[in-house]
Design an enzyme around this catalytic site. Structure first.
Site, PDB file in Angstrom:
ATOM      1  N   TYR A 268       6.842   5.515   4.417  1.00 47.84           N
ATOM      2  CA  TYR A 268       6.735   6.708   3.584  1.00 47.84           C
ATOM      3  C   TYR A 268       7.202   7.934   4.363  1.00 47.84           C
ATOM      4  O   TYR A 268       6.878   8.101   5.545  1.00 47.84           O
ATOM      5  CB  TYR A 268       5.287   6.948   3.153  1.00 47.84           C
ATOM      6  CG  TYR A 268       4.792   5.991   2.110  1.00 47.84           C
ATOM      7  CD1 TYR A 268       5.040   6.207   0.761  1.00 47.84           C
ATOM      8  CD2 TYR A 268       4.059   4.852   2.467  1.00 47.84           C
ATOM      9  CE1 TYR A 268       4.578   5.321  -0.201  1.00 47.84           C
ATOM     10  CE2 TYR A 268       3.598   3.972   1.508  1.00 47.84           C
ATOM     11  CZ  TYR A 268       3.857   4.211   0.174  1.00 47.84           C
ATOM     12  OH  TYR A 268       3.415   3.341  -0.779  1.00 47.84           O
ATOM     13  N   VAL A 423       0.439   3.495   4.632  1.00 50.75           N
ATOM     14  CA  VAL A 423      -0.922   3.008   4.384  1.00 50.75           C
ATOM     15  C   VAL A 423      -0.881   1.585   3.836  1.00 50.75           C
ATOM     16  O   VAL A 423      -1.921   1.015   3.533  1.00 50.75           O
ATOM     17  CB  VAL A 423      -1.679   3.930   3.396  1.00 50.75           C
ATOM     18  CG1 VAL A 423      -1.938   5.286   4.027  1.00 50.75           C
ATOM     19  CG2 VAL A 423      -0.895   4.098   2.086  1.00 50.75           C
ATOM     20  N   HIS A 424       0.315   1.024   3.711  1.00 54.46           N
ATOM     21  CA  HIS A 424       0.494  -0.315   3.152  1.00 54.46           C
ATOM     22  C   HIS A 424       1.181  -1.208   4.167  1.00 54.46           C
ATOM     23  O   HIS A 424       2.356  -1.003   4.498  1.00 54.46           O
ATOM     24  CB  HIS A 424       1.353  -0.270   1.882  1.00 54.46           C
ATOM     25  CG  HIS A 424       0.750   0.513   0.763  1.00 54.46           C
ATOM     26  ND1 HIS A 424       1.495   1.027  -0.275  1.00 54.46           N
ATOM     27  CD2 HIS A 424      -0.533   0.856   0.516  1.00 54.46           C
ATOM     28  CE1 HIS A 424       0.693   1.659  -1.109  1.00 54.46           C
ATOM     29  NE2 HIS A 424      -0.545   1.572  -0.647  1.00 54.46           N
ATOM     30  N   ALA A 425       0.467  -2.190   4.661  1.00 57.53           N
ATOM     31  CA  ALA A 425       1.034  -3.208   5.545  1.00 57.53           C
ATOM     32  C   ALA A 425       0.654  -4.573   4.980  1.00 57.53           C
ATOM     33  O   ALA A 425      -0.375  -4.718   4.316  1.00 57.53           O
ATOM     34  CB  ALA A 425       0.508  -3.047   6.969  1.00 57.53           C
TER      35      ALA A 425
END
Length: 488
Positions: A268, A423-425
């Site tokens: 992001y 925040v997304h893995a």
């Protein structure tokens, strides 16, 4: 050694995957023990200022770097309920195209739109997923105006936050209890059905003979107090520690096949938009719409806005940008998100078992899409009336016209100059029947192990291109129900 905590099923982790797993197995009458590394909190602990909330609710106080050609800031929860306690509550079902890709490339079976629909619906009913009930906040309305003026389309994203009071405190834990993190609904219900939850309990090693896991060695004890190692026994183990800690635990335990070698993320890039009139973004829920015109590779949407978060975005060139904060009522944050086609690694760090090393290299395609996304997002915000758009990038980059924005359509900012976050893995232990690339089978059982399952974002085969919580919950329920059927 003790048998005080013996269970039929040991669930390690209490986030989206772990909570659903515990709920399904407890409903089936199994003796379930949930281990959670973090602490249990009540509503009085939520909504605190960031400098209090982040050490309380986040892993490593929210300071987990992903190393690589371009360092990336990563945050995840470390408390009962995991990251569901600190996210926005945005809800997506896995796109049809994503599910088709997973079937084609990973041989992930029985994961179609139709087969997963009942599991998504169950989770949506449980969490009260719904659209915003009233007029949009101004930060949403101006964004929608810009999208419409560009002739593009947007969708309002539903949230797992029925009765949201627009406190803008999602990232610090919802102080009203409206946002339905796992600690609010599923975990209390699982406890009422007999599941036991042990907090401040960090799993250190899985005990196994190469085929079967007999339990786990965990460090127990209250925060700040004495800690002790205990051996906990179980007939079956579900590891649900998330995309970083699940592979780290498996690797520490000598379970290595296709583990930790395929980390994916959604990179992001945040921007700060300055408007000529107050938008008071810090006084309301974050912008509620996303541009899906360019999905799944590219998403444009709104981000949390607070003085601290604005300062982090502007920090890439702080001496020349800090004066913007004087007019913080006129500022709002938005983001460019790309699906992510790079690859990364997860490894236990040599310095200690509570430290995990993450690496990810932004791919040339990621870099190109970030530039294209910046051009389109800035064009939207300028069309909406923004005076200028300032990305989280080094150098004097301030976009004040559509022509200035358009130059990034074919001349992206160098990735090394970008202050990227995520925040997304996911995908560090991918699921599927392709044994050469997958750590588990289609239902989460670790290849080569008889009684070890995974149920969290680590098992998503690759980047879904949308917020992963809904997909994690749907797959976890499907897999837990299949596990129960297999016991009968």
């Amino acid at each position: 050694m003790s048998s005080a905590y013996d269970a039929d099923v040991l669930v390690i982790g209490s986030g989206a995957g772990g909570a659903v797993t515990a709920w399904v197995l407890a409903e089936a009458g199994l003796r379930v023990l949930v281990l959670e590394e973090g602490r249990r909190h009540d509503l009085a602990d939520y909504g605190a200022p960031a400098h209090v909330a982040m050490p309380r609710l986040y892993r490593r106080s929210g300071m987990t770097p992903i190393l690589g050609r371009v360092p990336i800031g990563y945050v995840e929860g470390a408390c009962l309920g995991g990251s569901t306690e600190i996210n926005s509550g945005f809800w997506h079902r896995a796109p049809r195209e994503t599910l088709a890709r997973w079937a084609a490339h990973y041989d992930l079976r029985d994961a179609t739109e139709a087969s997963l629909a009942p599991h998504f619906q169950w989770a949506e009913d449980k969490l009260g997923v719904e659209l915003w009930p009233g007029p949009w906040p101004k930060s949403t309305a101006v964004f929608a105006r810009g999208v419409e003026r560009m002739g593009w389309s947007y969708v309002e994203v539903p949230r797992a936050a029925p009765g949201c009071r627009s406190t803008n405190a999602c990232a610090q834990g919802c102080p009203t209890g409206a946002k339905q993190g796992m600690s609010r609904r599923l975990l209390p219900e699982a406890e009422r059905m007999g599941a036991r939850i042990l907090t401040s309990a960090r799993a250190q090693l899985l005990v196994h003979d190469g085929r079967r896991v007999s339990g786990v060695v965990a460090e127990l004890g209250a925060e700040g107090g004495p800690r002790e190692l205990r051996s906990l026994s179980a007939r079956h183990v579900f590891v649900c520690c998330g995309p970083t800690e699940t592979p780290a635990l498996l690797l520490r335990s000598g379970i290595t096949r296709n583990v930790g070698n395929s980390l994916r993320i959604h990179p992001y890039l945040k921007v700060v938009a300055r408007f000529p009139e107050p938008v008071d973004a810090a006084q309301s829920v974050l912008p509620l719409i996303q541009v899906k015109e360019f999905a799944p590779e590219l998403a444009l949407g709104g981000s949390f806005t607070s003085l601290g978060q604005l300062a982090m975005t502007l920090a890439e060139d702080w001496p020349r940008r800090r004066q913007l904060l004087r007019d913080s009522r006129f500022l709002a944050q938005y983001y460019v998100g790309v699906r992510g086609t790079g690859h990364g690694l997860v490894r236990p760090h040599r310095l200690g078992s509570d430290t995990t090393e993450l690496r990810y290299d932004v791919s040339p395609e990621d870099e190109r899409l970030l530039g294209v996304g910046l051009a389109r997002l800035a064009s939207i915000l300028l069309a909406a009336g923004a005076v200028e758009v300032v990305p989280a990038a080094t150098g004097e980059v301030r976009l004040r016209s559509e022509a200035e924005a358009a130059r990034f359509l074919d001349r992206p900012l160098p990735a090394a100059s970008l202050g990227l976050v995520t925040v997304h893995a996911f995908s560090s232990c991918p699921s599927g029947e392709q044994r050469l690339r997958c750590a588990t089978d289609s239902y989460g059982r670790v290849h080569g192990m008889d009684n070890l399952w995974l149920a969290d974002a680590s098992t998503l085969p690759d980047s879904p291109g949308v917020n992963p919580q809904g997909t994690v919950m749907a797959l976890a329920r499907r897999n837990a129900l299949a596990f129960v059927r297999g016991l009968k």
